[in-house]
Structure formats: structure tokens, C-alpha cells
Design a protein around this motif. Structure first.
Motif, PDB file in Angstrom:
ATOM      1  N   ASP A   1      42.871  44.152  -4.373  1.00 43.65           N
ATOM      2  CA  ASP A   1      43.295  45.455  -4.840  1.00 43.65           C
ATOM      3  C   ASP A   1      41.722  46.045  -5.514  1.00 43.65           C
ATOM      4  OD1 ASP A   1      44.778  47.673  -5.448  1.00 43.65           O
ATOM      5  OD2 ASP A   1      44.802  47.087  -7.548  1.00 43.65           O
ATOM      6  N   ALA A   2      41.040  45.144  -6.203  1.00 48.29           N
ATOM      7  CA  ALA A   2      40.036  45.972  -6.661  1.00 48.29           C
ATOM      8  C   ALA A   2      38.897  46.079  -5.712  1.00 48.29           C
ATOM      9  CB  ALA A   2      39.163  44.713  -7.591  1.00 48.29           C
ATOM     10  N   MET A   3      38.870  45.208  -4.522  1.00 49.17           N
ATOM     11  CA  MET A   3      37.767  45.627  -3.612  1.00 49.17           C
ATOM     12  C   MET A   3      38.235  46.750  -3.014  1.00 49.17           C
ATOM     13  SD  MET A   3      35.547  43.072  -3.037  1.00 49.17           S
ATOM     14  CE  MET A   3      35.260  42.797  -1.319  1.00 49.17           C
ATOM     15  N   VAL A   4      39.290  47.188  -2.957  1.00 52.54           N
ATOM     16  CA  VAL A   4      39.648  48.518  -2.272  1.00 52.54           C
ATOM     17  C   VAL A   4      39.217  49.646  -3.377  1.00 52.54           C
ATOM     18  CG1 VAL A   4      41.619  50.158  -1.390  1.00 52.54           C
ATOM     19  CG2 VAL A   4      41.736  47.637  -0.884  1.00 52.54           C
ATOM     20  N   LYS A   5      39.695  49.464  -4.445  1.00 48.09           N
ATOM     21  CA  LYS A   5      39.449  50.343  -5.530  1.00 48.09           C
ATOM     22  C   LYS A   5      37.869  50.608  -5.928  1.00 48.09           C
ATOM     23  CE  LYS A   5      43.697  50.253  -7.925  1.00 48.09           C
ATOM     24  NZ  LYS A   5      44.538  49.907  -9.189  1.00 48.09           N
ATOM     25  N   TYR A   6      37.187  49.443  -5.797  1.00 43.86           N
ATOM     26  CA  TYR A   6      35.670  49.600  -6.091  1.00 43.86           C
ATOM     27  C   TYR A   6      34.970  48.773  -5.170  1.00 43.86           C
ATOM     28  CZ  TYR A   6      37.881  50.219 -10.868  1.00 43.86           C
ATOM     29  OH  TYR A   6      38.562  50.808 -11.786  1.00 43.86           O
ATOM     30  N   PRO A   7      34.913  49.552  -3.948  1.00 41.75           N
ATOM     31  CA  PRO A   7      34.216  48.853  -2.755  1.00 41.75           C
ATOM     32  C   PRO A   7      32.776  48.451  -2.936  1.00 41.75           C
ATOM     33  CG  PRO A   7      34.742  51.069  -2.480  1.00 41.75           C
ATOM     34  CD  PRO A   7      35.244  50.942  -3.773  1.00 41.75           C
ATOM     35  N   SER A   8      32.359  48.756  -3.664  1.00 43.78           N
ATOM     36  CA  SER A   8      30.685  48.568  -3.918  1.00 43.78           C
ATOM     37  C   SER A   8      30.510  47.188  -4.483  1.00 43.78           C
ATOM     38  CB  SER A   8      29.986  49.485  -4.768  1.00 43.78           C
ATOM     39  OG  SER A   8      28.605  49.321  -4.916  1.00 43.78           O
ATOM     40  N   VAL A   9      30.086  46.441  -3.835  1.00 44.41           N
ATOM     41  CA  VAL A   9      30.093  44.645  -4.285  1.00 44.41           C
ATOM     42  C   VAL A   9      28.700  44.714  -5.184  1.00 44.41           C
ATOM     43  CG1 VAL A   9      29.716  42.547  -3.641  1.00 44.41           C
ATOM     44  CG2 VAL A   9      31.196  44.013  -2.217  1.00 44.41           C
ATOM     45  N   GLY A  10      28.976  44.329  -6.300  1.00 43.27           N
ATOM     46  CA  GLY A  10      27.720  44.441  -7.448  1.00 43.27           C
ATOM     47  C   GLY A  10      26.980  43.106  -7.375  1.00 43.27           C
ATOM     48  N   HIS A  11      25.776  43.005  -7.920  1.00 41.13           N
ATOM     49  CA  HIS A  11      25.062  41.710  -7.645  1.00 41.13           C
ATOM     50  C   HIS A  11      25.396  40.591  -8.150  1.00 41.13           C
ATOM     51  CE1 HIS A  11      21.249  39.831  -8.487  1.00 41.13           C
ATOM     52  NE2 HIS A  11      21.584  39.203  -9.386  1.00 41.13           N
ATOM     53  N   THR A  12      26.363  40.567  -9.305  1.00 33.60           N
ATOM     54  CA  THR A  12      26.863  39.209  -9.451  1.00 33.60           C
ATOM     55  C   THR A  12      27.939  38.646  -8.656  1.00 33.60           C
ATOM     56  OG1 THR A  12      26.391  39.697 -11.979  1.00 33.60           O
ATOM     57  CG2 THR A  12      28.056  37.923 -11.624  1.00 33.60           C
ATOM     58  N   THR A  13      28.856  39.890  -8.386  1.00 31.09           N
ATOM     59  CA  THR A  13      30.058  39.645  -7.109  1.00 31.09           C
ATOM     60  C   THR A  13      29.553  38.951  -6.030  1.00 31.09           C
ATOM     61  OG1 THR A  13      31.329  41.105  -8.279  1.00 31.09           O
ATOM     62  CG2 THR A  13      31.922  40.483  -6.053  1.00 31.09           C
ATOM     63  N   ARG A  14      28.345  39.335  -5.582  1.00 30.86           N
ATOM     64  CA  ARG A  14      27.672  38.922  -4.331  1.00 30.86           C
ATOM     65  C   ARG A  14      27.226  37.876  -4.181  1.00 30.86           C
ATOM     66  NH1 ARG A  14      25.653  41.415   0.438  1.00 30.86           N
ATOM     67  NH2 ARG A  14      26.277  43.285  -0.246  1.00 30.86           N
ATOM     68  N   ILE A  15      26.510  37.392  -5.385  1.00 34.86           N
ATOM     69  CA  ILE A  15      26.294  35.959  -5.624  1.00 34.86           C
ATOM     70  C   ILE A  15      27.331  35.015  -5.697  1.00 34.86           C
ATOM     71  CG2 ILE A  15      24.974  34.169  -7.166  1.00 34.86           C
ATOM     72  CD1 ILE A  15      23.089  36.486  -7.757  1.00 34.86           C
ATOM     73  N   GLN A  16      28.427  35.455  -6.407  1.00 32.07           N
ATOM     74  CA  GLN A  16      29.720  34.590  -6.421  1.00 32.07           C
ATOM     75  C   GLN A  16      30.265  34.392  -4.984  1.00 32.07           C
ATOM     76  OE1 GLN A  16      31.677  37.123  -9.100  1.00 32.07           O
ATOM     77  NE2 GLN A  16      31.336  35.825 -10.835  1.00 32.07           N
ATOM     78  N   ILE A  17      30.251  35.248  -3.988  1.00 31.37           N
ATOM     79  CA  ILE A  17      30.622  35.240  -2.668  1.00 31.37           C
ATOM     80  C   ILE A  17      29.863  34.410  -2.046  1.00 31.37           C
ATOM     81  CG2 ILE A  17      31.393  36.429  -0.669  1.00 31.37           C
ATOM     82  CD1 ILE A  17      31.936  38.965  -2.504  1.00 31.37           C
ATOM     83  N   GLU A  18      28.556  34.484  -1.930  1.00 39.08           N
ATOM     84  CA  GLU A  18      27.655  33.901  -1.324  1.00 39.08           C
ATOM     85  C   GLU A  18      27.813  32.191  -1.612  1.00 39.08           C
ATOM     86  OE1 GLU A  18      23.904  37.246  -0.654  1.00 39.08           O
ATOM     87  OE2 GLU A  18      23.942  35.597  -2.745  1.00 39.08           O
ATOM     88  N   ALA A  19      28.225  31.816  -3.073  1.00 35.04           N
ATOM     89  CA  ALA A  19      28.061  30.505  -3.327  1.00 35.04           C
ATOM     90  C   ALA A  19      29.279  29.739  -2.871  1.00 35.04           C
ATOM     91  CB  ALA A  19      28.124  30.507  -4.752  1.00 35.04           C
ATOM     92  N   ALA A  20      30.266  30.613  -2.369  1.00 34.20           N
ATOM     93  CA  ALA A  20      31.551  30.224  -2.201  1.00 34.20           C
ATOM     94  C   ALA A  20      31.617  29.190  -0.767  1.00 34.20           C
ATOM     95  CB  ALA A  20      32.694  31.108  -1.875  1.00 34.20           C
ATOM     96  N   ASP A  21      32.729  28.142  -0.914  1.00 33.65           N
ATOM     97  CA  ASP A  21      32.891  27.048   0.259  1.00 33.65           C
ATOM     98  C   ASP A  21      34.309  27.697   0.678  1.00 33.65           C
ATOM     99  OD1 ASP A  21      30.653  24.912   0.251  1.00 33.65           O
ATOM    100  OD2 ASP A  21      31.557  24.743  -1.759  1.00 33.65           O
ATOM    101  N   THR A  22      35.126  28.110  -0.237  1.00 34.60           N
ATOM    102  CA  THR A  22      36.379  28.749   0.033  1.00 34.60           C
ATOM    103  C   THR A  22      36.440  30.183  -0.860  1.00 34.60           C
ATOM    104  OG1 THR A  22      37.473  26.687   0.467  1.00 34.60           O
ATOM    105  CG2 THR A  22      38.689  28.327   0.007  1.00 34.60           C
ATOM    106  N   ILE A  23      37.049  31.185  -0.166  1.00 30.28           N
ATOM    107  CA  ILE A  23      37.226  32.519  -0.911  1.00 30.28           C
ATOM    108  C   ILE A  23      38.687  32.423  -0.923  1.00 30.28           C
ATOM    109  CG2 ILE A  23      36.833  34.974  -0.704  1.00 30.28           C
ATOM    110  CD1 ILE A  23      34.476  34.662   0.789  1.00 30.28           C
ATOM    111  N   LEU A  24      39.021  32.549  -2.162  1.00 30.18           N
ATOM    112  CA  LEU A  24      40.606  32.778  -2.265  1.00 30.18           C
ATOM    113  C   LEU A  24      40.817  34.401  -2.506  1.00 30.18           C
ATOM    114  CD1 LEU A  24      43.432  31.501  -2.508  1.00 30.18           C
ATOM    115  CD2 LEU A  24      43.133  31.462  -5.036  1.00 30.18           C
TER     116      LEU A  24
END
Length: 294
Positions: A125-148
Motif C-alpha cells: 500500500d505504501a509503494m502505491v501511495k509513495y511510489p518514489s523509492v528512497g535511498h535507504t529502501t532501495r538498499i534494503q531491496i537490493e540486499a534481499a534474498d526474499t522480498i515479502l
């Protein structure tokens, strides 16, 4: 050779559902699990939510687990292994942490654990409301083996597909799981056996959020508090804690303009507010809460 304890890192933005996922894991996994939590804010709300569920905990307090607390983190891991000997260790980072340094440290410095995997929790829901992916969130996604991908019940099918496409563009390796309130088969989260090597991080933190807390022994008027929660604007991104009403105490969760209350056993009202440039609104927010005191 001693068997290394598997360690899973759970990361993700503020309010994405990391602690809700932890509660689900503790209720469904029949293992001795040690939890290490790193929170943003003066009061360790998440630690109090988890407390009392037959787990051993090390609350790392404020700050960022991937920077100033690395030494303390290593000591906490060794202490837990010595005193508890858990089957599984789980580290929940604060929502503003960049996990790459933590992952590198686990791989390089912790001889008694093995990194099983990195699970990044994302609020659909937050990805829809705030579609711009910030610096920290991008690093968190890049580090993932699994995205929930959590809270999928709050978005449409077309929005869900667009979110998955965006996540795949940032991390094409990680598997994406859907969940509602963090409910997912724990077998999909553990036993990943991470085989990627994390390179040394080269980042400087870009502080995006600040926080303040509010505590009171007074009972709050429920209708007044509901109006207060409805009035929280976009500069308050996340709020959480416990609220005492005349009929009992509730766990309060607010994220991205959405909030809910859940009956919970606790002693008094304790709330943490997290947002951008929040110090400018601290007096106003506390003033509104004081008006709800009975």
C-alpha cells in the motif's frame, strides 16, 4: 568443527510489517529462536510487543545497527549463543537501517553464525501511495534474498503487478512472496542458504527521519484519540505504541495515513512518532494528545 547458528536478517522500511512478521514466526515456528532488535525511537515499543513469548532478546536500542552498533551487535550474538544456544537467530533492523554493512559484518566477523538469508518486508500500500523509492529502501531491496510483499489486500491486482515489476527492476534475484499481516509459511523464510557474497559497503548515511515519544499515566478519551489519529498528516510517516482508554489498553499502529488498534496487555500510554522534520511539529502533536487526557 562447531556448527554455526543460522541467522536471518529481517529488514524493510518503517511500518512495513517487520514486527508483525516476527510475531507470526514466534507463533508458528517450533524452534528456540533468539531475536535481536534495533529500533528507531526513544522507547523500544517493538521489544515490548515481542516480550513474554518465550524468546531470548537483546534490545540494541536506538541508532543504526549497520553503523555505530556493529561492535555491540557482535557481542550480543556471542552472548546469546553462550547463554541460550538457539536453533535460529533473527535480527530485525530499524526501518531506517541500510543492511549492507550488517550483512558484510556477519559474513566477515561472526565466526559462530552463518547468514541464512536477508528478508526484506515491503508495504504494498505504501509503494502505491509513495511510489518514489528512497535511498535507504532501495538498499534494503537490493540486499534481499526474499522480498515479502506485505499488505497485498490493500492494493489492486494491476497495482500489485506494477509493484512487482518495480521490485524486480531493483533486485532481479530475490523471490517475491505475498502476505497479509505478515502471514507466510516460515519454511519459505528459513533455510535459504544465502550464497551471495556482500561486498564492503561504501555509503554514508543520509538521515531521513527523526522521532520523539510521548508517555502519560492518564487515561485517554477514545473518540478524541481517533480524531487525533485521523488528523496525522503525511510528515508523520510512522507512529506506534500503547494507548490506555477507559475500557483497556491497545496497541496503536499508524503508517502511511492508515491506523488501527489492537487490544494488548501493557501498563500505560507510550507512543513513538517518526517522520521527516518532525521536531517542528512535536509541541503541536503533544498538545493534541494532552487534550485527549481524561
Amino acid at each position: 568443527m562447531a556448527v554455526r547458528t543460522p541467522l536471518t536478517v529481517i529488514t524493510g522500511p518503517l511500518g512495513s510489517g517487520k514486527t508483525t512478521l516476527l510475531r507470526h514466526i514466534l507463533e508458528t515456528v517450533p524452534k528456540k529462536i533468539a531475536i535481536l532488535m534495533n529500533e528507531f525511537g526513544e522507547i523500544a515499543i517493538d521489544a515490548k510487543i515481542i516480550q513474554g513469548k518465550n524468546v531470548e532478546m537483546a534490545d540494541l536500542g536506538g541508532g543504526c545497527v549497520c553503523c555505530s552498533l556493529l561492535g555491540e551487535f557482535e557481542a550480543a550474538v556471542n552472548e546469546i549463543i553462550d547463554t541460550v544456544d538457539p536453533d535460529q537467530m533473527v535480527v530485525e533492523t530499524t526501518g531506517v537501517a541500510e543492511p549492507d554493512a550488517l550483512v558484510f559484518d556477519i559474513q566477515e566477523s561472526l565466526q559462530r553464525v552463518r547468514l541464512d538469508g536477508v528478508v526484506t518486508v515491503i508495504d504494498a500500500d505504501a509503494m502505491v501511495k509513495y511510489p518514489s523509492v528512497g535511498h535507504t529502501t532501495r538498499i534494503q531491496i537490493e540486499a534481499a534474498d526474499t522480498i515479502l510483499l506485505n499488505k497485498v489486500d490493500l492494493v489492486s491486482e494491476s497495482e500489485l503487478q506494477a509493484i512487482e515489476k518495480k521490485l524486480n527492476s531493483i533486485n532481479e534475484i530475490a523471490s517475491i512472496l505475498h502476505s497479509v499481516r505478515g502471514k507466510v509459511d516460515p519454511d519459505l523464510l528459513f533455510g535459504i542458504g544465502r550464497d551471495r557474497v556482500q561486498p564492503p559497503p561504501h555509503h554514508v548515511h543520509q538521515p531521513e527521519f527523526d522521532s520523539f515519544s510521548y508517555t502519560t499515566s492518564a487515561t485517554l478519551n477514545r473518540q478524541c484519540f481517533a480524531e487525533f489519529a485521523d488528523s496525522l498528516e503525511t510528515d508523520v510517516y510512522r507512529a506506534k505504541g500503547f494507548v490506555r482508554f477507559s475500557e483497556g489498553i491497545y496497541l496503536f499502529n499508524f503508517v502511511a495515513g492508515r491506523w488501527e488498534l489492537e487490544p494488548f496487555e501493557q501498563e500505560a500510554t507510550e507512543l513513538v512518532f517518526i517522520g521527516k522534520q518532525l521536531s517542528e511539529r512535536k509541541a503541536e502533536i503533544i498538545g493534541l494528545l494532552k487534550k485527549c487526557e481524561q
